[in-house]
Scaffold this motif. Sequence first.
Motif, PDB file in Angstrom:
ATOM      1  N   ASN A  41      14.730  -2.903 -18.082  1.00 36.00           N
ATOM      2  CA  ASN A  41      14.344  -3.614 -16.746  1.00 36.00           C
ATOM      3  C   ASN A  41      14.161  -3.007 -15.469  1.00 36.00           C
ATOM      4  OD1 ASN A  41      14.306  -6.046 -18.488  1.00 36.00           O
ATOM      5  ND2 ASN A  41      16.417  -6.497 -18.021  1.00 36.00           N
ATOM      6  N   GLU A  42      14.790  -1.969 -15.304  1.00 33.18           N
ATOM      7  CA  GLU A  42      14.633  -1.317 -14.092  1.00 33.18           C
ATOM      8  C   GLU A  42      13.242  -0.483 -14.200  1.00 33.18           C
ATOM      9  OE1 GLU A  42      18.968  -0.067 -12.217  1.00 33.18           O
ATOM     10  OE2 GLU A  42      17.648   1.465 -12.931  1.00 33.18           O
TER      11      GLU A  42
ATOM     12  N   CYS B 187      16.117   1.977  -8.502  1.00 35.27           N
ATOM     13  CA  CYS B 187      16.577   2.246 -10.064  1.00 35.27           C
ATOM     14  C   CYS B 187      17.749   2.574  -9.991  1.00 35.27           C
ATOM     15  CB  CYS B 187      15.464   2.925 -10.610  1.00 35.27           C
ATOM     16  SG  CYS B 187      13.958   2.265 -10.642  1.00 35.27           S
TER      17      CYS B 187
ATOM     18  N   TYR C  14      10.806  -1.165 -15.936  1.00 34.72           N
ATOM     19  CA  TYR C  14       9.490  -2.154 -15.749  1.00 34.72           C
ATOM     20  C   TYR C  14       9.400  -2.776 -14.681  1.00 34.72           C
ATOM     21  CZ  TYR C  14       8.182  -2.351 -20.900  1.00 34.72           C
ATOM     22  OH  TYR C  14       7.579  -2.030 -22.208  1.00 34.72           O
ATOM     23  N   ASP C  15      10.482  -3.167 -13.729  1.00 33.85           N
ATOM     24  CA  ASP C  15      10.269  -3.509 -12.439  1.00 33.85           C
ATOM     25  C   ASP C  15       9.647  -2.541 -11.416  1.00 33.85           C
ATOM     26  OD1 ASP C  15      11.599  -5.796 -13.216  1.00 33.85           O
ATOM     27  OD2 ASP C  15      13.481  -5.355 -12.435  1.00 33.85           O
TER      28      ASP C  15
ATOM     29  N   GLU D  52       5.821  -2.194 -12.472  1.00 27.42           N
ATOM     30  CA  GLU D  52       5.250  -3.420 -11.999  1.00 27.42           C
ATOM     31  C   GLU D  52       4.780  -3.427 -10.560  1.00 27.42           C
ATOM     32  OE1 GLU D  52       7.461  -6.679 -13.206  1.00 27.42           O
ATOM     33  OE2 GLU D  52       7.099  -6.699 -15.467  1.00 27.42           O
ATOM     34  N   ARG D  53       5.829  -2.918  -9.943  1.00 33.81           N
ATOM     35  CA  ARG D  53       5.748  -2.723  -8.416  1.00 33.81           C
ATOM     36  C   ARG D  53       4.487  -1.657  -7.972  1.00 33.81           C
ATOM     37  NH1 ARG D  53      10.312  -4.964  -9.176  1.00 33.81           N
ATOM     38  NH2 ARG D  53      11.473  -6.275  -7.494  1.00 33.81           N
TER      39      ARG D  53
ATOM     40  N   TYR E 171      11.791   0.111  -4.467  1.00 37.61           N
ATOM     41  CA  TYR E 171      12.763  -0.576  -5.453  1.00 37.61           C
ATOM     42  C   TYR E 171      13.673   0.460  -6.028  1.00 37.61           C
ATOM     43  CZ  TYR E 171      14.229  -2.836  -9.818  1.00 37.61           C
ATOM     44  OH  TYR E 171      15.025  -3.116 -11.036  1.00 37.61           O
TER      45      TYR E 171
END
Length: 318
Positions: free
Chosen positions: A230-231, A298, A233-234, A237-238, A296
């Motif tokens: 999840n980290e 991680c 992919y987040d 995506e950004r 972001y």
Amino acid sequence: MKYGVIGAGAMGYRYGVMLQENAGAEVDFIDTWEPNVEKVREQGGVSVARDHQNRRVIPINIYYPEEYQGKPDVWIIFKKQMQLEDELKRDAAAGLFHKGQYVFSAMNGMGHFEKIVKYFSAEKILCGTAMIATRLDGPANVDFMGAKGTEQMHISQYAGGKPTTATQQVIADFKAASLGPIFVEDYLGMCMSKVVFNAVVNTLCTMFEVQMGQFIEYEGVPKMAEQLFNEAYDACERAGIHLIETRQEEIDSVTTISHEYKYHYPSMYQDFSKGRSTEVDYINGYIAKIGREHDYVCRTHEFVTQQVHLAELMRKYH
């Protein structure tokens, strides 16, 4: 096509030997690790087993960069990320690279194509990822993990777009070699999909010094994988990076592939166990870097990266 393999290690041997033995391709190996080169010459080839069975010596041609006079159509590069820059400088100084040659690499981690493009034009670079497990147990001693026919890899063009004629020729050779090539148009999403997989399996198996089959015995692995994925992919995506697999597909692949290669120690552990530096900065650390660059954090990847470096330091006490 004629191939030259730069880096006669676990994966370099795997690709080169399978191209030579299964596809009938002409393959030369270039290496700088003296015990490896001299062992090949002493025993007349590389010693190859599959899942610890049917070991045999396969004759190969191996050279130091400075003594090689051949001109392969395609270079295949498999070096550790931290070794690649010096390797390319040495190979270029030895006159190995020529106009018109293509280059393919499916190294773990990220950062290698930025180094390779200094020596080859973007349209000549083929990018790859490989779900193919291999062990180098010593100089000129390699073990192909997994049953025959289970090999799978992805290939893309650094410059993007539909496959060119040359790319199609390479894919055909890889297919004949039973390497299981699948073409993908987006090299970055393809490569990052493998990086985020390695950021779970390679790193956690290394931290706990276990085989993939032992790792997957823990019932909490899917939850651990989900947190790390999840980290990743987040962050991607950004950054506008679209991975070729969904989050759930990545989570599911951890279970499937860990069972498939249950006796395999990932390459990061192989380095760690021999006292070498690991590629964690190019895997979990790279994901964390992408996150930081796009506001972001991680946190888990950053923590895991530091844990691996701590474990590397603590080897002196064990």
